[in-house]
Design an enzyme around this catalytic site. Structure first.
Site, short mmCIF file in Angstrom:
data_model
loop_
_atom_site.label_atom_id
_atom_site.label_comp_id
_atom_site.label_asym_id
_atom_site.label_seq_id
_atom_site.Cartn_x
_atom_site.Cartn_y
_atom_site.Cartn_z
N ASN A 47 -10.31 -23.12 25.85
CA ASN A 47 -9.94 -23.18 24.44
C ASN A 47 -10.73 -22.14 23.63
O ASN A 47 -11.92 -22.30 23.39
CB ASN A 47 -10.23 -24.61 23.95
CG ASN A 47 -9.78 -24.84 22.53
OD1 ASN A 47 -9.89 -23.95 21.69
ND2 ASN A 47 -9.29 -26.03 22.27
N LYS A 91 -12.60 -23.30 20.41
CA LYS A 91 -13.89 -23.94 20.68
C LYS A 91 -14.96 -22.90 20.96
O LYS A 91 -16.08 -23.00 20.49
CB LYS A 91 -13.78 -24.82 21.94
CG LYS A 91 -13.18 -26.16 21.75
CD LYS A 91 -13.40 -26.88 23.08
CE LYS A 91 -12.89 -28.27 23.10
NZ LYS A 91 -13.22 -28.93 24.38
N ASP A 149 -16.31 -31.94 25.70
CA ASP A 149 -15.11 -32.74 25.63
C ASP A 149 -15.10 -33.41 24.25
O ASP A 149 -16.10 -34.00 23.85
CB ASP A 149 -15.10 -33.78 26.75
CG ASP A 149 -13.68 -34.18 27.10
OD1 ASP A 149 -12.79 -33.32 27.05
OD2 ASP A 149 -13.46 -35.37 27.38
N TRP A 182 -6.80 -25.43 13.81
CA TRP A 182 -6.15 -25.68 15.10
C TRP A 182 -6.25 -27.17 15.41
O TRP A 182 -7.00 -27.91 14.75
CB TRP A 182 -6.81 -24.84 16.20
CG TRP A 182 -8.28 -25.05 16.34
CD1 TRP A 182 -9.26 -24.52 15.56
CD2 TRP A 182 -8.95 -25.88 17.32
NE1 TRP A 182 -10.49 -24.95 15.99
CE2 TRP A 182 -10.33 -25.78 17.07
CE3 TRP A 182 -8.51 -26.68 18.37
CZ2 TRP A 182 -11.28 -26.45 17.83
CZ3 TRP A 182 -9.45 -27.34 19.14
CH2 TRP A 182 -10.83 -27.23 18.87
N PHE A 217 -6.28 -30.96 15.59
CA PHE A 217 -6.19 -31.97 14.54
C PHE A 217 -6.83 -31.52 13.22
O PHE A 217 -6.94 -32.32 12.28
CB PHE A 217 -6.88 -33.27 15.01
CG PHE A 217 -6.25 -33.91 16.23
CD1 PHE A 217 -4.95 -34.43 16.17
CD2 PHE A 217 -6.93 -33.99 17.44
CE1 PHE A 217 -4.37 -35.03 17.29
CE2 PHE A 217 -6.35 -34.58 18.57
CZ PHE A 217 -5.06 -35.10 18.49
N LYS A 274 -16.23 -25.44 8.26
CA LYS A 274 -16.10 -26.52 9.25
C LYS A 274 -17.33 -26.54 10.15
O LYS A 274 -17.82 -27.60 10.53
CB LYS A 274 -14.83 -26.30 10.09
CG LYS A 274 -14.69 -27.27 11.24
CD LYS A 274 -13.52 -26.91 12.14
CE LYS A 274 -13.51 -27.78 13.39
NZ LYS A 274 -12.52 -27.36 14.38
N HIS A 300 -18.18 -32.23 14.25
CA HIS A 300 -18.70 -32.92 15.43
C HIS A 300 -19.30 -31.91 16.42
O HIS A 300 -20.34 -32.14 17.02
CB HIS A 300 -17.57 -33.73 16.08
CG HIS A 300 -16.32 -32.93 16.36
ND1 HIS A 300 -15.62 -32.30 15.36
CD2 HIS A 300 -15.67 -32.63 17.52
CE1 HIS A 300 -14.60 -31.66 15.90
NE2 HIS A 300 -14.61 -31.85 17.21
P1 ITT Z 1 -11.37 -27.65 27.08
O1 ITT Z 1 -10.82 -26.54 27.93
O2 ITT Z 1 -12.74 -27.29 26.58
O3 ITT Z 1 -11.32 -29.02 27.74
P2 ITT Z 1 -9.31 -28.75 25.26
O4 ITT Z 1 -8.42 -27.96 24.35
O5 ITT Z 1 -8.70 -29.46 26.43
O6 ITT Z 1 -10.47 -27.74 25.73
P3 ITT Z 1 -10.54 -31.30 24.38
O7 ITT Z 1 -9.96 -32.02 25.53
O8 ITT Z 1 -12.01 -31.36 24.19
O9 ITT Z 1 -10.09 -29.75 24.33
O10 ITT Z 1 -9.91 -31.82 23.02
C1 ITT Z 1 -9.04 -32.90 22.92
C2 ITT Z 1 -8.01 -32.65 21.84
O11 ITT Z 1 -8.64 -32.66 20.58
C3 ITT Z 1 -7.29 -31.31 21.98
O12 ITT Z 1 -5.92 -31.53 21.72
C4 ITT Z 1 -7.87 -30.45 20.89
O13 ITT Z 1 -6.88 -29.63 20.33
C5 ITT Z 1 -8.38 -31.47 19.86
N1 ITT Z 1 -9.62 -31.01 19.26
C6 ITT Z 1 -10.84 -30.96 19.85
N2 ITT Z 1 -11.77 -30.45 19.00
C7 ITT Z 1 -11.11 -30.19 17.85
C8 ITT Z 1 -11.49 -29.64 16.62
O14 ITT Z 1 -12.71 -29.21 16.37
N3 ITT Z 1 -10.55 -29.52 15.65
C9 ITT Z 1 -9.29 -29.92 15.87
N4 ITT Z 1 -8.84 -30.42 17.00
C10 ITT Z 1 -9.74 -30.55 18.00
#
Ligand code: ITT
Length: 194
Positions: A15, A18, A71, A147, A149, A170, A175
């Site tokens: 991602n 991130k 995560d 992006w 949520f 942000k 978090h």
């Molecule tokens: P990884 O490769 O690091 O696992 P991921 O996109 O699968 O990345 P997660 O499982 O940690 O990310 O996130 C779970 C969901 O929450 C995913 O749909 C993200 O888009 C969303 N999410 C996580 N952090 C967010 C943030 O800071 N703002 C908005 N949405 C977020």
């Protein structure tokens, strides 16, 4: 002491949002972040901590430490913590519109966004887990960019704005900031600050 003196660390994620946020946040602690864009297996478990630890242990045989993974999950009070560890699935399937539909007519908008970071500093020790949580609420409508949520989550601080409307700010309330701040403090000052 393990951890002291580390000034460069890998972040394994596919991602890019991130990665960018982590790079900005950890730069404040003098840490350089290298992006390892790679998919890894994620177990389905009831807590983000279990998911992150499993993945970090799996990666220990494949990526040179020091590295971390993260995560994240959105926990909505009125939905008893859903989507939580299923956030990725929920986003891919029902998306922000679907979450707002589930919340239609619900007055309790309380929610929190949680980040669990699993850090591996060397091959011989168990990865460490650092948690950050930002309390907030689910907005009544989609507002702002960002992006995931971002356009539906309003952190309590600074108040009234979604992550999407906060833009770069942000990274002062999120978090991810709260979890990575602990990593930054640890690596810049040593394990006693964990
Ligand atoms: P990884 O490769 O690091 O696992 P991921 O996109 O699968 O990345 P997660 O499982 O940690 O990310 O996130 C779970 C969901 O929450 C995913 O749909 C993200 O888009 C969303 N999410 C996580 N952090 C967010 C943030 O800071 N703002 C908005 N949405 C977020």
């Amino acid at each position: 002491m393990v951890g002291e003196g580390v000034d460069r660390i890998r972040f394994v994620t596919h991602n890019r949002h991130k990665f960018r946020e982590a790079r900005t946040i950890l730069a404040r602690f003098g840490l350089e972040v290298e992006w390892v864009e790679m998919e890894y297996p994620e177990v389905q478990a009831d807590t983000l901590e279990e998911v992150a630890l499993f993945s970090a242990r799996w990666l220990l045989d494949r990526v040179d430490p020091p590295f971390f993974i993260e995560d994240a999950g959105l926990f909505i009070d009125a939905l008893r913590g859903f989507p939580g560890p299923y956030s990725s699935f929920a986003f891919r399937t029902i998306g922000n519109e679907g979450i707002l539909k589930l919340m239609d007519g619900i007055r309790d908008r309380g929610a929190s966004f949680k980040s669990v970071v699993a850090v591996a500093l060397d091959r011989d020790s168990e990865p460490a887990v650092l948690v950050g949580e930002t309390p907030g609420r689910i907005a009544e409508s989609i507002r702002g960019g960002g992006w995931g949520f971002d356009p539906i989550f309003e952190p309590l601080e600074p108040g009234g704005l979604t992550y999407g409307e906060l833009g770069e700010d942000k990274n002062r309330y999120s978090h991810r900031y709260r979890a990575l701040r602990r990593l930054g403090e640890w690596l810049s000052k040593g394990r006693k600050h964990l």
